[in-house]
Scaffold this motif. Structure first.
Motif, PDB file in Angstrom:
ATOM      1  N   LEU A 142       0.879 -19.616  -6.086  1.00 26.95           N
ATOM      2  CA  LEU A 142       0.262 -19.088  -5.546  1.00 26.95           C
ATOM      3  C   LEU A 142      -0.096 -19.716  -4.333  1.00 26.95           C
ATOM      4  CD1 LEU A 142      -3.339 -17.683  -6.820  1.00 26.95           C
ATOM      5  CD2 LEU A 142      -3.610 -20.371  -7.186  1.00 26.95           C
ATOM      6  N   CYS A 143      -0.277 -20.386  -3.545  1.00 27.32           N
ATOM      7  CA  CYS A 143      -0.439 -20.858  -2.662  1.00 27.32           C
ATOM      8  C   CYS A 143       0.173 -20.724  -1.554  1.00 27.32           C
ATOM      9  CB  CYS A 143      -0.354 -22.443  -3.165  1.00 27.32           C
ATOM     10  SG  CYS A 143      -2.333 -23.217  -3.632  1.00 27.32           S
ATOM     11  N   HIS A 144       1.874 -20.481  -2.236  1.00 30.75           N
ATOM     12  CA  HIS A 144       2.832 -20.347  -1.113  1.00 30.75           C
ATOM     13  C   HIS A 144       2.540 -18.342  -1.341  1.00 30.75           C
ATOM     14  CE1 HIS A 144       4.411 -23.979  -0.747  1.00 30.75           C
ATOM     15  NE2 HIS A 144       4.751 -23.632   0.001  1.00 30.75           N
ATOM     16  N   ILE A 145       2.735 -17.374  -0.838  1.00 27.52           N
ATOM     17  CA  ILE A 145       2.191 -15.496  -0.741  1.00 27.52           C
ATOM     18  C   ILE A 145       3.545 -15.636  -0.322  1.00 27.52           C
ATOM     19  CG2 ILE A 145       1.117 -13.871   0.229  1.00 27.52           C
ATOM     20  CD1 ILE A 145      -0.879 -15.585   1.047  1.00 27.52           C
ATOM     21  N   PRO A 212       0.232 -25.077   1.810  1.00 24.20           N
ATOM     22  CA  PRO A 212      -0.890 -23.662   2.529  1.00 24.20           C
ATOM     23  C   PRO A 212      -2.202 -23.528   1.184  1.00 24.20           C
ATOM     24  CG  PRO A 212       1.664 -22.722   2.686  1.00 24.20           C
ATOM     25  CD  PRO A 212       2.288 -23.809   1.503  1.00 24.20           C
ATOM     26  N   TRP A 213      -3.419 -23.046   1.757  1.00 20.62           N
ATOM     27  CA  TRP A 213      -3.935 -22.683   0.785  1.00 20.62           C
ATOM     28  C   TRP A 213      -4.702 -21.354   0.735  1.00 20.62           C
ATOM     29  CZ3 TRP A 213      -6.328 -25.778  -3.214  1.00 20.62           C
ATOM     30  CH2 TRP A 213      -7.909 -25.133  -3.292  1.00 20.62           C
ATOM     31  N   PRO A 214      -4.397 -20.672   0.230  1.00 22.14           N
ATOM     32  CA  PRO A 214      -4.326 -19.206   0.149  1.00 22.14           C
ATOM     33  C   PRO A 214      -5.683 -18.658   0.111  1.00 22.14           C
ATOM     34  CG  PRO A 214      -4.619 -19.556  -2.232  1.00 22.14           C
ATOM     35  CD  PRO A 214      -4.389 -20.812  -1.511  1.00 22.14           C
ATOM     36  N   LEU A 323      16.729 -25.841  -2.627  1.00 25.43           N
ATOM     37  CA  LEU A 323      16.480 -23.961  -2.587  1.00 25.43           C
ATOM     38  C   LEU A 323      15.521 -24.200  -3.553  1.00 25.43           C
ATOM     39  CD1 LEU A 323      18.735 -22.281  -2.770  1.00 25.43           C
ATOM     40  CD2 LEU A 323      19.639 -23.187  -4.896  1.00 25.43           C
ATOM     41  N   ASP A 324      14.620 -23.377  -2.442  1.00 28.09           N
ATOM     42  CA  ASP A 324      13.279 -22.529  -2.912  1.00 28.09           C
ATOM     43  C   ASP A 324      13.473 -21.566  -2.571  1.00 28.09           C
ATOM     44  OD1 ASP A 324      10.339 -23.997  -3.835  1.00 28.09           O
ATOM     45  OD2 ASP A 324      10.460 -22.220  -2.868  1.00 28.09           O
ATOM     46  N   TYR A 325      12.145 -20.654  -3.021  1.00 24.58           N
ATOM     47  CA  TYR A 325      12.208 -18.959  -2.616  1.00 24.58           C
ATOM     48  C   TYR A 325      11.139 -18.937  -1.514  1.00 24.58           C
ATOM     49  CZ  TYR A 325       8.362 -19.595  -6.274  1.00 24.58           C
ATOM     50  OH  TYR A 325       7.263 -19.682  -6.759  1.00 24.58           O
ATOM     51  N   THR A 326      10.364 -19.953  -1.382  1.00 26.37           N
ATOM     52  CA  THR A 326       9.597 -19.812   0.183  1.00 26.37           C
ATOM     53  C   THR A 326      10.291 -20.485   1.086  1.00 26.37           C
ATOM     54  OG1 THR A 326       8.994 -22.653  -0.769  1.00 26.37           O
ATOM     55  CG2 THR A 326       8.069 -20.593  -2.003  1.00 26.37           C
ATOM     56  N   LYS A 327      12.013 -20.458   0.961  1.00 27.72           N
ATOM     57  CA  LYS A 327      12.591 -21.124   2.222  1.00 27.72           C
ATOM     58  C   LYS A 327      12.772 -19.961   3.190  1.00 27.72           C
ATOM     59  CE  LYS A 327      10.981 -24.545   1.792  1.00 27.72           C
ATOM     60  NZ  LYS A 327       9.689 -25.443   2.326  1.00 27.72           N
ATOM     61  N   GLY A 328      13.082 -18.498   2.187  1.00 26.87           N
ATOM     62  CA  GLY A 328      13.824 -16.999   3.196  1.00 26.87           C
ATOM     63  C   GLY A 328      15.326 -18.033   3.642  1.00 26.87           C
ATOM     64  N   VAL A 416      14.922 -22.286   9.978  1.00 26.82           N
ATOM     65  CA  VAL A 416      13.634 -23.205   9.902  1.00 26.82           C
ATOM     66  C   VAL A 416      13.054 -21.504   9.617  1.00 26.82           C
ATOM     67  CG1 VAL A 416      11.474 -24.124   9.355  1.00 26.82           C
ATOM     68  CG2 VAL A 416      13.506 -24.758  10.603  1.00 26.82           C
ATOM     69  N   THR A 417      13.300 -20.940   8.573  1.00 25.34           N
ATOM     70  CA  THR A 417      13.494 -19.269   8.229  1.00 25.34           C
ATOM     71  C   THR A 417      11.994 -19.320   6.788  1.00 25.34           C
ATOM     72  OG1 THR A 417      14.541 -18.396   6.783  1.00 25.34           O
ATOM     73  CG2 THR A 417      14.957 -18.574   9.490  1.00 25.34           C
ATOM     74  N   SER A 418      11.214 -20.224   7.578  1.00 28.75           N
ATOM     75  CA  SER A 418      10.178 -20.095   5.896  1.00 28.75           C
ATOM     76  C   SER A 418       9.168 -19.016   5.810  1.00 28.75           C
ATOM     77  CB  SER A 418       8.874 -21.527   6.019  1.00 28.75           C
ATOM     78  OG  SER A 418       9.941 -22.102   5.683  1.00 28.75           O
ATOM     79  N   LEU A 419       9.036 -18.296   4.526  1.00 33.32           N
ATOM     80  CA  LEU A 419       7.885 -17.102   3.989  1.00 33.32           C
ATOM     81  C   LEU A 419       6.991 -17.275   4.450  1.00 33.32           C
ATOM     82  CD1 LEU A 419      10.542 -15.346   1.303  1.00 33.32           C
ATOM     83  CD2 LEU A 419      10.104 -14.976   4.368  1.00 33.32           C
ATOM     84  N   HIS A 420       6.428 -18.698   3.851  1.00 30.39           N
ATOM     85  CA  HIS A 420       5.396 -19.256   3.724  1.00 30.39           C
ATOM     86  C   HIS A 420       5.581 -21.170   4.452  1.00 30.39           C
ATOM     87  CE1 HIS A 420       0.422 -18.849   2.742  1.00 30.39           C
ATOM     88  NE2 HIS A 420       0.100 -19.675   4.230  1.00 30.39           N
ATOM     89  N   ASP A 421       4.755 -21.458   4.553  1.00 31.17           N
ATOM     90  CA  ASP A 421       5.311 -22.959   4.540  1.00 31.17           C
ATOM     91  C   ASP A 421       4.115 -23.796   5.354  1.00 31.17           C
ATOM     92  OD1 ASP A 421       6.453 -25.195   4.028  1.00 31.17           O
ATOM     93  OD2 ASP A 421       8.527 -24.399   4.857  1.00 31.17           O
ATOM     94  N   GLY A 422       3.302 -24.973   4.578  1.00 33.90           N
ATOM     95  CA  GLY A 422       2.200 -26.116   4.889  1.00 33.90           C
ATOM     96  C   GLY A 422       2.497 -26.216   7.080  1.00 33.90           C
ATOM     97  N   MET A 423       3.637 -27.071   6.677  1.00 35.20           N
ATOM     98  CA  MET A 423       4.052 -27.276   8.417  1.00 35.20           C
ATOM     99  C   MET A 423       5.778 -26.750   7.544  1.00 35.20           C
ATOM    100  SD  MET A 423       3.699 -28.832  10.764  1.00 35.20           S
ATOM    101  CE  MET A 423       1.783 -29.714  11.317  1.00 35.20           C
ATOM    102  N   ASN A 424       6.632 -28.100   7.526  1.00 37.60           N
ATOM    103  CA  ASN A 424       7.597 -27.833   7.306  1.00 37.60           C
ATOM    104  C   ASN A 424       8.145 -28.977   8.229  1.00 37.60           C
ATOM    105  OD1 ASN A 424      10.954 -26.896   7.971  1.00 37.60           O
ATOM    106  ND2 ASN A 424      10.537 -25.600   6.595  1.00 37.60           N
TER     107      ASN A 424
END
Length: 546
Positions: A142-145, A212-214, A323-328, A416-424
């Motif tokens: 929900l929070c990671h678009i 993130p907060w959406p 290994l997470d789908y938000t990390k690109g 560092v190719t995150s699709l959405h990340d708070g900071m990283n």
């Protein structure tokens, strides 16, 4: 230099930042000074799902100590050491129970004990519903678009409520008085601040939301949106990495709860209580302790190249994450294919080493991602590889922090190719590891770190052509330009280290505690409305008037 913390309080009135904050040498001693002078006698309690030290049973019956390579742990562990606090976390290690005392506590770190770890036990059903279910199949997507549909189940919500209540009971049990400072960490504990507030009304509860907060439209998907917002607004301070996420949270509250928004003061009044909503960009320890036991960059480079059979002239690009789908991860593989397609002269001269620690492997989305990554890596290796050369090295294994830092020091490029990340924090760790001022950081614009690390090569991970162009720029960048960029990046990470992150929150906590003392001292004094001639009314006056 240790700052005069009393004079710094005014400087942190506006969102925890000041014009000359970078002149302060933020260190563990700085935090101890703040606690001693501004929060004397305060007990600091950290609450997180993940524990900083895990004890597992090995096959031979011995107990193995594991320090998880987690951004949250690497950020909070030095803070808790400096504050001599108590860290409350889920005890999930197979030998965790046999290494604590009769009160489920142990002193850590094992070699130099400086704070207390208090473990909380969860059943398999609780872990399944609260952690894997509501937190990671619901709140995380929900929070990671990142276009993965969130899944919400009533049974998971009940488990989430129950576990949050169990942690609230533990906080109350560990509190030495009614006024502790409780640092609640992340999306696993959205209900915890309100539960603590109900039983310890004088506590300072600082909740930091690491992801993130959406926007309010996306957040409206959650069936329990009002309960989550109500729970978080039990906090004295709610922190996010960026102002953008603060704004999204405030808009969500404005849309779904009857509250008063004090935008100028970055505060929300709800249910007779005021919560500050501030941006505190998280960072890492400086200098990193992991470097103490590592050899020179040249030796690290030689060792890693020997380990993976890489020639000296091959450009090594590394990615390090769960290994997470938000990390690109798949997106950087696409960029490598683009590079080889349009610049075939680089085939055989570039390798992507992908360190992907297994994570949440029982969830279908993560199982599919693992299979997709392996298949994509194999496709690229078959298409562009040759005898003795694989362009993609996929290593789906856990690594210690020292091993990770060794890889950073050996890399030519960090991806560092995150699709959405708070900071990283991988981006900041890579910078901190490069005391040789070499190496290039290729950083997603959708990671919070891109707001600070402007000398990195900023990319849109959804644009494979752009990423391949930036990758080409990275592997052909001159040593002089690398040095110029890396020196600037290191200055930023050094000045905005994790002690500044924690110090900002502690100074705001001190300010709130002083404000509360003023409120209590004047509680029996008849309120006099401000003069009509005055046009400045403090937030305390507005709160009292309301």
């Amino acid at each position: 230099m240790v700052p005069d913390t009393s004079s710094k309080l005014r400087e942190y009135e506006k969102n925890g930042h000041s014009a000359d904050a970078t002149l302060i040498n933020w260190s563990p001693e700085t935090l101890r000074k703040i606690l001693a002078s501004e929060l004397p006698g305060a007990q600091v309690i950290v609450v997180s799902n993940r524990e900083p030290y895990i004890h597992n049973l090995k096959d031979d019956g011995d107990v193995e100590l594991v320090v998880p390579a987690s951004g949250l742990v690497s950020a909070l562990e030095p803070i808790t050491r400096a504050c001599a606090g108590t860290w409350i976390a889920y005890g999930g290690g197979s030998a965790d129970r046999q290494t604590v005392d009769q009160n489920d506590r142990m002193e850590v770190p094992p070699d130099r004990p400086s704070y207390t770890l208090r473990r909380v036990w969860l059943s398999e059903e609780e872990q399944q519903g609260y952690y894997l279910g509501f937190a990671n199949e619901g709140l995380w997507p929900l929070c990671h678009i990142a276009f993965t549909r969130p899944i919400f189940r009533a049974s998971d919500w009940k488990a989430y409520e129950a576990v949050n209540r169990k942690f609230a009971d533990t906080v109350v049990a560990e509190a030495r008085n009614e006024r502790p400072i409780v640092l609640v960490q992340d999306y696993h504990f959205a209900l915890l601040p309100r539960m603590i507030r109900e039983r310890l009304p004088e506590a300072i509860v600082i909740t930091f939301w690491h992801i993130p907060w959406p926007n309010s439209e996306v957040f409206s998907i959650c069936p329990w949106r009002e309960q989550i917002l109500d729970g978080l607004l039990g906090s004295s301070i709610i922190g996010f990495h960026t102002q953008f996420h603060c704004n999204n949270f405030t808009e969500s509250v404005d849309r779904f709860l009857e509250s008063r928004i004090e935008r100028e003061d970055a505060a929300i009044s709800y249910g007779g209580q005021t919560s500050l909503v501030h941006a505190y960009p998280i960072s890492i320890e400086w200098p990193p302790t992991q470097l103490e036991n590592l050899p020179s960059v040249v030796e690290c480079r030689d060792h890693i190249r020997a380990r993976f059979g890489l020639d000296e002239d091959v450009k090594l690009c590394v990615g390090v994450e769960r290994l997470d789908y938000t990390k690109g991860i798949l997106d950087r593989f696409e960029a490598l294919e683009e590079l080889f397609t349009h610049h075939p002269e680089w085939i055989g001269r570039v390798v992507v080493l992908q360190i992907a620690a297994p994570s949440r492997g029982t969830l279908p989305a993560y199982q599919q991602l693992y299979e997709d990554c392996l298949q994509r890596a194999e496709d690229l290796n078959q298409r562009f590889g040759s005898e003795g050369y694989k362009p993609v090295l996929m290593v789906a294994e856990h690594h210690t922090q020292e091993q990770v830092y060794e890889i950073y020091r050996a890399a030519d490029v960090c991806l560092v190719t995150s699709l959405h990340d708070g900071m990283n924090l991988v981006a900041k760790e890579f910078v901190a590891a490069r005391d040789d001022e070499q190496g290039v950081l290729l950083l997603s614009t959708f990671a919070g770190a891109a707001r600070e690390l402007l000398e990195a090569l900023i990319v849109n991970p959804y644009d494979a052509t752009m990423m391949s162009d930036m990758l080409l720029q990275a592997i052909t960048m001159s040593p002089d330009e690398q040095r110029r960029r890396m020196a600037s990046l290191r200055d930023i990470v050094r000045d905005n280290n994790v002690y500044r992150w924690a110090g900002s929150m502690l100074l705001d906590a001190a300010r709130l505690r002083k404000r509360g003392a003023i409120d209590r001292a004047t509680a029996n004094v008849d309120y006099q409305p401000p003069s009509a001639s005055g046009n400045i009314v403090s937030i305390v006056d507005r709160k009292r008037a309301s």
